[in-house]
Design a protein around this motif. Structure first.
Motif, mmCIF file in Angstrom:
data_model
loop_
_atom_site.group_PDB
_atom_site.id
_atom_site.type_symbol
_atom_site.label_atom_id
_atom_site.label_comp_id
_atom_site.label_asym_id
_atom_site.label_seq_id
_atom_site.Cartn_x
_atom_site.Cartn_y
_atom_site.Cartn_z
ATOM 1 N N MET A 58 0.842 -1.197 0.000
ATOM 2 C CA MET A 58 0.000 0.000 0.000
ATOM 3 C C MET A 58 0.879 1.250 0.000
ATOM 4 O O MET A 58 0.519 2.248 0.568
ATOM 5 C CB MET A 58 -0.929 -0.003 1.219
ATOM 6 C CG MET A 58 -2.379 0.084 0.801
ATOM 7 S SD MET A 58 -3.546 0.608 2.041
ATOM 8 C CE MET A 58 -3.391 -0.416 3.406
ATOM 9 N N ALA B 262 -5.142 -7.697 9.595
ATOM 10 C CA ALA B 262 -4.485 -6.395 9.707
ATOM 11 C C ALA B 262 -3.361 -6.445 10.737
ATOM 12 O O ALA B 262 -2.374 -5.726 10.626
ATOM 13 C CB ALA B 262 -5.500 -5.314 10.084
ATOM 14 N N ARG B 263 -3.519 -7.315 11.732
ATOM 15 C CA ARG B 263 -2.450 -7.422 12.724
ATOM 16 C C ARG B 263 -1.199 -8.048 12.122
ATOM 17 O O ARG B 263 -0.108 -7.882 12.628
ATOM 18 C CB ARG B 263 -2.923 -8.246 13.930
ATOM 19 C CG ARG B 263 -3.951 -7.511 14.747
ATOM 20 C CD ARG B 263 -4.146 -8.140 16.076
ATOM 21 N NE ARG B 263 -3.114 -7.702 17.017
ATOM 22 C CZ ARG B 263 -3.099 -8.040 18.290
ATOM 23 N NH1 ARG B 263 -4.021 -8.813 18.778
ATOM 24 N NH2 ARG B 263 -2.152 -7.610 19.090
ATOM 25 N N GLY C 79 -0.242 -7.397 9.049
ATOM 26 C CA GLY C 79 0.321 -6.477 8.068
ATOM 27 C C GLY C 79 -0.607 -6.287 6.890
ATOM 28 O O GLY C 79 -1.766 -6.680 6.914
ATOM 29 N N ILE C 80 -0.046 -5.657 5.855
ATOM 30 C CA ILE C 80 -0.855 -5.274 4.708
ATOM 31 C C ILE C 80 -1.063 -6.450 3.775
ATOM 32 O O ILE C 80 -0.146 -7.194 3.478
ATOM 33 C CB ILE C 80 -0.147 -4.131 3.940
ATOM 34 C CG1 ILE C 80 0.034 -2.914 4.854
ATOM 35 C CG2 ILE C 80 -0.906 -3.765 2.688
ATOM 36 C CD1 ILE C 80 -1.233 -2.303 5.345
ATOM 37 N N ASP C 81 -2.301 -6.609 3.330
ATOM 38 C CA ASP C 81 -2.632 -7.661 2.386
ATOM 39 C C ASP C 81 -3.663 -7.045 1.440
ATOM 40 O O ASP C 81 -4.765 -6.707 1.844
ATOM 41 C CB ASP C 81 -3.213 -8.854 3.167
ATOM 42 C CG ASP C 81 -3.794 -9.916 2.252
ATOM 43 O OD1 ASP C 81 -3.754 -9.725 1.019
ATOM 44 O OD2 ASP C 81 -4.285 -10.922 2.772
ATOM 45 N N LEU C 82 -3.266 -6.850 0.194
ATOM 46 C CA LEU C 82 -4.111 -6.035 -0.681
ATOM 47 C C LEU C 82 -5.442 -6.689 -1.047
ATOM 48 O O LEU C 82 -6.331 -6.016 -1.547
ATOM 49 C CB LEU C 82 -3.356 -5.626 -1.951
ATOM 50 C CG LEU C 82 -2.267 -4.565 -1.732
ATOM 51 C CD1 LEU C 82 -1.804 -3.993 -3.047
ATOM 52 C CD2 LEU C 82 -2.739 -3.429 -0.836
ATOM 53 N N ILE D 116 -7.430 -7.501 1.139
ATOM 54 C CA ILE D 116 -8.299 -6.782 2.075
ATOM 55 C C ILE D 116 -8.778 -5.475 1.433
ATOM 56 O O ILE D 116 -9.932 -5.079 1.589
ATOM 57 C CB ILE D 116 -7.548 -6.457 3.385
ATOM 58 C CG1 ILE D 116 -7.154 -7.741 4.107
ATOM 59 C CG2 ILE D 116 -8.374 -5.558 4.287
ATOM 60 C CD1 ILE D 116 -8.247 -8.356 4.914
ATOM 61 N N ASN D 117 -7.888 -4.827 0.695
ATOM 62 C CA ASN D 117 -8.297 -3.606 -0.003
ATOM 63 C C ASN D 117 -9.387 -3.898 -1.017
ATOM 64 O O ASN D 117 -10.360 -3.151 -1.139
ATOM 65 C CB ASN D 117 -7.110 -2.983 -0.729
ATOM 66 C CG ASN D 117 -6.079 -2.439 0.228
ATOM 67 O OD1 ASN D 117 -5.574 -3.177 1.074
ATOM 68 N ND2 ASN D 117 -5.798 -1.168 0.136
#
Lengths: 269, 278
Positions: free
Chosen positions: B37, B224-225, B227-230, B232-233
């Motif tokens: 992100m 979210a804990r 880290g970023i995982d797109l 999810i976006n």
């Protein structure tokens, strides 16, 4: 229909009140008054008030909630005032409400991306030559994100009270020679205090109990009452202490509602 | 005066930008070709493909919607009859007692509701999972329905009921031909409002969900804990669309009569408390 006929309608609803409103709170109170062997004791409360950590945590939690309330209020009042004055204000109000329909977790997640070490904000800070900074997992980031999330809940009640102000009152003030600022301060603001109080209630109490933000954004540096309850219930499994903090939170909520209650007698009806 | 309103407009635009920037930022990166992100490296739909291929996530999404629909249905039923009951109580102070009890769950912080329900379910010996989450969602949805249906009942002219009775209608006929059609918009508003509450809820679910069962919010929290995982976006883009549709439906229903009431229970309770018992 007479009163008697209302009884069958009420059965599931009354059952709900007893089972899910009264009973859970009662159980929580009982739990807080017992130790792990189900013996009656005040030890949890003694522990809470004697240990410095719990009191400090409570004070911090109240302080952060206070800051978030002040920040959202100072942004919201002008915002609500402006919104109540523009054309199509109902449409713009819809735009204020829409973000509250976006899942809370997703908003928190957006800020993880924005504020992270290599995130967009830090790239910008690097670009203007003062970055990268540690932004995520700080007290400031917690306050920032909490204010962001709570903002609409402050704007809405203030907006509603501003719309209800009888327009002839500010007009009269202006006719009598008040400057716009005087009109706002002496006439409009006092008339919208009810909205401000409702907004403070809607922001202060939930901020005391936010717990996932403290983990995702505050990086466990900020411990609110909500975080402490979650920790005692789900991690250390000390339900007695968790319930005690819960009861303290309920009391804090009661005090907040009492302080911000509507003092004027309602002339309605 | 002119200059001041220009300044005001500027201020409104800035605040709106701040409110929407994080959301659009989230959605924008759903279309990123890269995995982070941080920098947008090109347009791609591959995160949507990953999301739809993630059967676990799709299962959770399905669970979340099933819980939302079922809990709203039950809550709307119980809440509507509860509101009817409160309305038919002729003693004002008894009405106020019920309203006060009704509002307890509205003003209680989510953690308190979650923790106290956890104690309740454990004491009752109920296994944590689908059932406990469903019951919890029904429980916190009921007062919302009551608060949306009751004003409709109060604004109804009671002469309508008396007229129906004089014309020989039985109680259930009065209910289905006079009362229910009148309060229908309130009932539907309550139904859609509780759906969105259920979809949104994190804190209460987190407490009563146990190990095996997960809803969307809880899953996003867990991911979210880490880290970023797109993906999810991508999911957030999808959910934003769903919210948009629900907003539009809700406003079509609610704007029949009421204007601009808030979606969130805090906003609703504010308005209702502000209005007092009519």
């Amino acid at each position: 229909m007479k009163s008697k006929q209302s009884i069958p309608y009420m059965v599931p609803y009354v059952l709900w009140i007893v089972l899910f409103v009264i009973l859970p709170l009662l159980l929580m109170l009982i739990q807080s008054l017992q130790d792990i062997h189900q013996q009656w004791t005040l030890a949890n409360y003694a522990n809470f008030f004697r240990s410095g950590t719990y009191l400090k945590m409570t004070f911090n939690s109240i302080f952060y909630a206070f800051l978030v309330t002040v920040i959202t209020l100072s942004i919201s009042y002008p915002m609500a005032y402006g919104l109540s004055r523009v054309k199509n204000s109902q449409f713009w109000l819809l735009l204020v409400i829409l973000p509250t329909w976006v899942n809370l977790l997703l908003k928190a997640y957006a800020f993880i991306g924005l504020l992270s070490q290599t995130g967009t904000v830090n790239q910008f800070l690097g670009f203007i030559g003062i970055g990268p900074q540690q932004l995520l997992f700080t007290d400031t980031s917690f306050i920032l994100v909490a204010s962001y999330i709570e903002l609409p809940f402050m704007i809405l009640p203030i907006f509603n009270s501003l719309v209800e102000v009888n327009p002839s009152l500010p007009n009269a003030a202006r006719d009598l020679g008040a400057t716009p600022w005087q009109t706002l301060r002496r006439v409009i603001f006092p008339l919208t205090l009810g909205g401000v109080r409702a907004g403070v209630q809607a922001v202060f109490i939930p901020t005391l109990s936010l717990f996932m933000l403290t983990r995702l954004i505050g990086g466990n540096r900020v411990i609110t009452l909500g975080t402490a309850i979650e920790e005692h219930f789900l991690i250390t499994q000390n339900w007695g202490m968790g319930s005690t903090i819960g009861i303290i939170l309920v009391v804090a909520m009661g005090i907040t509602m009492y302080v911000t209650r509507d003092r004027k007698k309602r002339g309605k009806r | 005066m002119k200059k001041q309103s220009l300044l005001m407009k500027f201020y409104l635009i800035v605040v709106f930008l701040l409110m929407y920037l994080p959301i659009f930022y989230l959605i924008l990166f759903a279309f990123n070709r890269g995995d982070y992100m941080t920098s947008f490296t090109g347009f791609s739909l591959r995160h949507f493909a990953t999301m739809f291929a993630d059967t676990r996530l799709m299962g959770i999404l399905l669970n979340t919607f099933i819980i939302a629909l079922l809990s709203s249905l039950v809550a709307t039923l119980v809440g509507t009859f509860g509101a009817l009951g409160i309305y038919l109580l002729k003693r004002r102070n008894l009405q106020n007692v019920f309203l006060g009890l009704n509002n307890i769950l509205m003003v209680s912080p989510d953690v308190i509701i979650g923790a106290s329900f956890l104690i309740l379910f454990t004491m009752a010996g109920l296994a944590l999972g689908f059932g406990s989450v469903l019951i919890a969602h029904i429980a916190f949805s009921i007062p919302i329905v009551v608060l949306l249906v009751l004003p409709k009942l109060n604004e109804m002219d009671s002469a309508l009921i008396r007229a129906a009775q004089d014309l020989g209608a039985r109680p259930y006929q009065v209910l289905s031909y006079v009362i229910l059609p009148y309060i229908w918009t309130g009932i539907m508003a309550g139904f859609f409002m509780t759906i969105t509450y259920s979809l949104d809820d994190f804190a209460v679910t987190f407490f009563v969900t146990g190990n095996g069962f997960t809803t969307l919010s809880v899953e996003i929290y867990a991911r979210a804990r880490q880290g970023i995982d797109l993906s999810i976006n991508a999911l957030s883009a999808l959910m934003f669309l769903v919210s948009l549709v629900l907003v539009i439906i809700y406003y079509f229903i609610a704007n029949h009569k009421q204007k601009g009431s808030g979606k969130h229970k805090r906003a609703t309770v504010n308005q209702q408390l502000g209005g007092g018992v009519q």
